[in-house]
Design a protein around this motif. Structure first.
Motif, PDB file in Angstrom:
ATOM      1  N   LEU A  94       0.823  -1.203   0.000  1.00 60.34           N
ATOM      2  CA  LEU A  94       0.000   0.000   0.000  1.00 60.34           C
ATOM      3  C   LEU A  94       0.863   1.262   0.000  1.00 60.34           C
ATOM      4  N   ALA A  95       2.007   1.214   0.686  1.00 57.65           N
ATOM      5  CA  ALA A  95       2.925   2.359   0.678  1.00 57.65           C
ATOM      6  C   ALA A  95       3.510   2.561  -0.720  1.00 57.65           C
ATOM      7  N   ARG A  96       3.805   1.453  -1.381  1.00 52.92           N
ATOM      8  CA  ARG A  96       4.342   1.538  -2.747  1.00 52.92           C
ATOM      9  C   ARG A  96       3.300   2.107  -3.698  1.00 52.92           C
ATOM     10  N   VAL A  97       2.049   1.687  -3.524  1.00 49.62           N
ATOM     11  CA  VAL A  97       0.967   2.217  -4.356  1.00 49.62           C
ATOM     12  C   VAL A  97       0.868   3.723  -4.192  1.00 49.62           C
ATOM     13  N   ALA A  98       0.936   4.193  -2.946  1.00 55.36           N
ATOM     14  CA  ALA A  98       0.839   5.636  -2.667  1.00 55.36           C
ATOM     15  C   ALA A  98       1.985   6.393  -3.322  1.00 55.36           C
ATOM     16  N   THR A  99       3.189   5.829  -3.242  1.00 53.02           N
ATOM     17  CA  THR A  99       4.354   6.482  -3.835  1.00 53.02           C
ATOM     18  C   THR A  99       4.237   6.552  -5.353  1.00 53.02           C
ATOM     19  N   GLU A 100       3.847   5.430  -5.966  1.00 48.94           N
ATOM     20  CA  GLU A 100       3.720   5.415  -7.424  1.00 48.94           C
ATOM     21  C   GLU A 100       2.594   6.328  -7.893  1.00 48.94           C
ATOM     22  N   ALA A 101       1.536   6.416  -7.096  1.00 46.93           N
ATOM     23  CA  ALA A 101       0.416   7.285  -7.471  1.00 46.93           C
ATOM     24  C   ALA A 101       0.861   8.746  -7.525  1.00 46.93           C
TER      25      ALA A 101
END
Length: 542
Positions: free
Chosen positions: A48-55
């Motif tokens: 979920l942290a990676r998703v936020a960063t990529e977003a």
């Protein structure tokens, strides 16, 4: 093989225990589920942290908008409740169980179109694909999706988790009791997936019903969904064992061994029926598949849900009908661009029956056909398909040898892993499209033929017969065949029609294809996906 036997015995013991002591097995299963949730919690947080960063890095990027209106599709899918902010802002994790996601076939097109629709409908949801394709990373997979299917996904909210046990579902791992072995092997593969991450919704898009049953055992609050392309076993398969049957196992029910095989298949069918009753939402890709799945899963599902209604929905797979019709012209002028070319688009797998088509084409050539519409051109058979692994490569090699043995090497062309533009080019040049698989569950390639105006010669069974190559305005859109002789005759009929008859049939075929659009799939997929999201919200609140 010793390890395989041990694991098989353990899994069988678990299922026997479940039949005898279901309450005990459910309790133990939920304890395993709690353990898996705890052990994968860190990975979930990191994801979920990676998703936020990529977003954040893709804020300026937008998914390409297709010609159709996604707001309108979502509204139609959920009866006009698209304005519900809480509903649209659902941000759970949807796990797509598709161990061969990079194969490039029709089943994969369904997967990517489903993910695209899910992303559009729930922008904050995360789509995780459990795959065994270790040789490619996310960038390479998404690039192939774009090149092969022209489907553009939003990278920040689609991620891949790599399974290490995919060999457990390969037919080569189970030279004996293959049906049961692969199904039980899918339990090992599913456990591997859950050990990596426990999703909020678990969807299988390859036909591993046992994996969904394991999810229900471990995580009762996680809704499960199945998109069934082909039932693992069917009444047609059981019938094929008899003399005169069709398919890979045709006539295999003879003698003591055959009788034992038939009994084994019957017992497996009963187990498969029990497993299917535990799935929350079931979709099938054709009326043929729906009929078989309903006959197997329907009674148990109705008993569980205390209803007599059939809740198994037909969701025709998405086909690039709009794109094909835009790229390929069907008119009097375009007839000059076409030649006596017969096109077969299918993965190079044994069940696609390329051998039958090669033999039929050889018979057609030996008949010395007179083709007035193509006086200066030689008939050609164009075979286009993806090659997944070394087994598929061997299949292509054997088919090349067969073409050589049939003395028509110069008349047959193999195009392995052809990109979409090249496929479109051949759809515009060919005159006939062929399908050789017995009981093809649907036939995406056949719909593409029709959208391109090709005259289809297809197997007289399954989806191509029941759903696709049907009469339009009371007149045929193609021909049906079973034997090599019938296929050869179909090729002859398709290539010797008058110019007026040819153009009229091409136009009817294109009209027939309009029933199988991306938009139609998206609407029905979202209607069923909406049921799963609501189930997840309800179960979480309890």
């Amino acid at each position: 093989m010793a390890l395989v036997s041990i694991v098989l015995s353990l899994l069988l013991a678990v299922f026997v225990s479940f039949l005898c002591f279901p309450a005990v097995v459910r309790f133990l299963g939920e304890q395993v589920g709690h353990y898996l949730r705890r052990s994968s919690r860190t990975r979930r947080e990191l994801l979920l942290a990676r998703v936020a960063t990529e977003a954040k890095n893709h804020e300026a990027e937008r998914i390409e908008v297709e010609d159709y209106d996604w707001e309108e599709i979502a509204s139609a899918a959920i009866d006009g409740r698209v304005g519900n902010k809480e509903d649209k802002q659902w941000e759970g994790i949807v796990g797509f169980f598709h161990p061969f996601c990079n194969a490039g076939g029709g089943g994969e097109r369904v997967l990517w179109a489903a993910i695209r629709a899910t992303q559009k409908r729930w922008p904050k949801a995360v789509c995780v694909v459990y795959t065994g394709d270790h040789d490619v990373d996310k960038t390479a997979i998404l690039k192939r999706v774009k090149d092969r299917f022209n489907i553009h996904l939003h990278p920040p909210t689609v991620h891949f988790l790599y399974l290490t046990t995919r060999h457990w579902v390969l037919a080569s791992t189970w030279p004996r009791f293959t049906l049961l072995g692969q199904s039980l092997g899918s339990l090992v593969l599913a456990y591997d997936a859950f050990a990596l991450l426990v999703p909020d919704i678990f969807v299988d898009t390859m036909g591993y019903a046992f994996a969904l049953a394991l999810s229900s055992l471990f995580f009762p609050n996680v809704p499960t969904g199945a998109y069934v392309h082909y039932p693992t076993i069917s009444t047609d398969m059981l019938d094929s064992l008899q003399a005169g049957g069709q398919g890979i196992n045709a006539g295999a029910g003879k003698g003591y061994r055959g009788a034992a095989k038939q009994k084994y298949w019957q017992l497996f069918a009963r187990t498969y029926s029990r497993v299917g009753s535990a799935i929350d939402v079931v979709m099938t890709n054709s009326t043929w598949t729906q009929a078989h799945v309903s006959s197997l899963w329907g009674p148990s599902r109705n008993k569980r849900n205390n209803t007599t209604e059939n809740d198994i929905d037909v969701v025709f797979p998405p086909v690039a009908v709009e794109e094909v019709t835009q790229a390929v012209e069907v008119s009097l002028a375009s007839e000059k661009k076409r030649g006596p070319y017969i096109l077969y688009i299918a993965q190079f797998r044994p069940e696609k029956n390329h051998q039958l088509i090669l033999e039929a084409f050889a018979k057609f050539l030996r008949s010395d056909p007179k083709l007035p519409a193509y006086p200066n051109e030689k008939p050609q058979l164009i075979l286009i398909g993806s090659v997944r692994d070394s087994l598929d490569e061997k299949s292509v090699y054997k088919l090349r040898l067969l073409a050589h043995e049939l003395h028509m090497k110069e008349n047959v062309e193999f195009l392995c892993d052809a990109p979409w533009p090249q496929m479109l080019e051949w759809m515009g040049r060919a005159s006939v499209g062929v399908n050789g698989m017995w009981n093809e569950h649907f036939g995406i390639g056949v719909v593409e033929y029709q959208a391109a105006g090709l005259i289809s010669v297809v197997n007289n069974s399954g989806g191509p017969k029941l759903d696709i190559v049907v009469d339009v305005d009371g007149k045929p859109t193609g021909f049906h065949a079973t034997t090599a002789e019938e296929y050869a005759e179909g090729f002859g009929k398709a290539l010797t029609l008058s110019l007026e008859e040819t153009l009229a049939m091409r136009q009817r075929a294109r009209k027939s294809a309009e029933r199988f659009t991306d938009r139609g799939f998206a609407e029905k997929w979202l209607r069923n996906m909406d049921k799963l999201v609501k189930l997840q919200v309800e179960r979480t609140r309890k």
